[in-house]
Write a protein that holds these residues in place. Sequence first.
Motif, PDB file in Angstrom:
ATOM      1  N   GLY A   1       0.851  -1.379  -0.087  1.00 11.03           N
ATOM      2  CA  GLY A   1       0.012   0.113  -0.016  1.00 11.03           C
ATOM      3  C   GLY A   1       0.807   1.472   0.035  1.00 11.03           C
ATOM      4  N   TYR A   2       2.259   1.125  -0.126  1.00 11.72           N
ATOM      5  CA  TYR A   2       2.879   2.501  -0.427  1.00 11.72           C
ATOM      6  C   TYR A   2       2.777   3.174  -1.335  1.00 11.72           C
ATOM      7  CZ  TYR A   2       5.229   0.519   3.810  1.00 11.72           C
ATOM      8  OH  TYR A   2       5.548   0.158   5.199  1.00 11.72           O
ATOM      9  N   LEU A   3       2.644   2.417  -2.601  1.00 11.72           N
ATOM     10  CA  LEU A   3       2.494   2.974  -3.988  1.00 11.72           C
ATOM     11  C   LEU A   3       0.924   2.555  -4.342  1.00 11.72           C
ATOM     12  CD1 LEU A   3       5.656   1.937  -5.893  1.00 11.72           C
ATOM     13  CD2 LEU A   3       5.140   4.254  -4.829  1.00 11.72           C
ATOM     14  N   ARG A   4       0.240   3.500  -4.894  1.00 14.19           N
ATOM     15  CA  ARG A   4      -1.114   3.330  -5.364  1.00 14.19           C
ATOM     16  C   ARG A   4      -1.505   3.569  -6.822  1.00 14.19           C
ATOM     17  NH1 ARG A   4      -2.489   7.006  -1.948  1.00 14.19           N
ATOM     18  NH2 ARG A   4      -1.739   6.411   0.100  1.00 14.19           N
ATOM     19  N   PRO A   5      -1.922   2.878  -7.857  1.00  8.78           N
ATOM     20  CA  PRO A   5      -1.931   3.259  -9.111  1.00  8.78           C
ATOM     21  C   PRO A   5      -3.061   4.312  -9.193  1.00  8.78           C
ATOM     22  CG  PRO A   5      -3.355   1.265  -8.546  1.00  8.78           C
ATOM     23  CD  PRO A   5      -2.574   1.483  -7.419  1.00  8.78           C
ATOM     24  N   THR A   6      -2.607   5.541 -10.124  1.00  9.95           N
ATOM     25  CA  THR A   6      -3.183   6.600 -10.284  1.00  9.95           C
ATOM     26  C   THR A   6      -3.708   6.703 -11.689  1.00  9.95           C
ATOM     27  OG1 THR A   6      -1.166   7.598 -10.892  1.00  9.95           O
ATOM     28  CG2 THR A   6      -2.177   7.754  -8.348  1.00  9.95           C
ATOM     29  N   GLY A   7      -3.971   5.786 -12.498  1.00 11.06           N
ATOM     30  CA  GLY A   7      -4.193   5.611 -13.762  1.00 11.06           C
ATOM     31  C   GLY A   7      -5.739   5.942 -13.723  1.00 11.06           C
ATOM     32  N   ILE A   8      -6.195   5.857 -15.196  1.00 12.37           N
ATOM     33  CA  ILE A   8      -7.762   6.154 -15.379  1.00 12.37           C
ATOM     34  C   ILE A   8      -8.434   5.069 -14.884  1.00 12.37           C
ATOM     35  CG2 ILE A   8      -9.262   6.528 -17.292  1.00 12.37           C
ATOM     36  CD1 ILE A   8      -7.196   7.619 -18.971  1.00 12.37           C
ATOM     37  N   PRO A   9      -9.381   5.298 -13.952  1.00  8.73           N
ATOM     38  CA  PRO A   9     -10.273   4.199 -13.546  1.00  8.73           C
ATOM     39  C   PRO A   9     -11.178   3.564 -14.745  1.00  8.73           C
ATOM     40  CG  PRO A   9     -11.402   6.280 -12.723  1.00  8.73           C
ATOM     41  CD  PRO A   9      -9.873   6.602 -13.634  1.00  8.73           C
ATOM     42  N   LEU A  10     -11.530   2.048 -14.643  1.00  7.07           N
ATOM     43  CA  LEU A  10     -12.203   1.416 -15.439  1.00  7.07           C
ATOM     44  C   LEU A  10     -13.597   1.739 -15.291  1.00  7.07           C
ATOM     45  CD1 LEU A  10     -10.479  -2.190 -15.198  1.00  7.07           C
ATOM     46  CD2 LEU A  10     -10.159  -0.467 -17.008  1.00  7.07           C
ATOM     47  N   GLN A  11     -14.263   1.935 -16.471  1.00  3.86           N
ATOM     48  CA  GLN A  11     -15.706   2.176 -16.351  1.00  3.86           C
ATOM     49  C   GLN A  11     -16.505   0.949 -16.883  1.00  3.86           C
ATOM     50  OE1 GLN A  11     -17.191   5.326 -15.667  1.00  3.86           O
ATOM     51  NE2 GLN A  11     -15.434   6.225 -15.006  1.00  3.86           N
ATOM     52  N   GLY A  12     -17.349   0.323 -16.036  1.00  2.00           N
ATOM     53  CA  GLY A  12     -17.936  -0.737 -16.350  1.00  2.00           C
ATOM     54  C   GLY A  12     -19.369  -0.477 -17.100  1.00  2.00           C
TER      55      GLY A  12
END
Length: 76
Positions: free
Chosen positions: A65-76
């Motif tokens: 949990g020290y690094l978190r992805p910050t990309g575009i969230p997936l839309q379902g």
Amino acid sequence: MPRMKVLLISLAFVAIIGSLGAALYFMMKDSGDKPKSSHMARALAFRVGFSILLFVCILVAWKLGYLRPTGIPLQG
């Protein structure tokens, strides 16, 4: 704390590129003796080992949990 993460990862990339540069130097050095190939092989082995270590450290940091992805969230 985010600056420290960026700094550590940046330093790791600089070490990897520096090791690659050292291998190139030893490869291009015109001495014609056997030790240059061992210096080049050692520099390349360091680069590979350090790259693997960096990858594993990034995976562990993400898992803890020290690094978190910050990309575009997936839309379902």
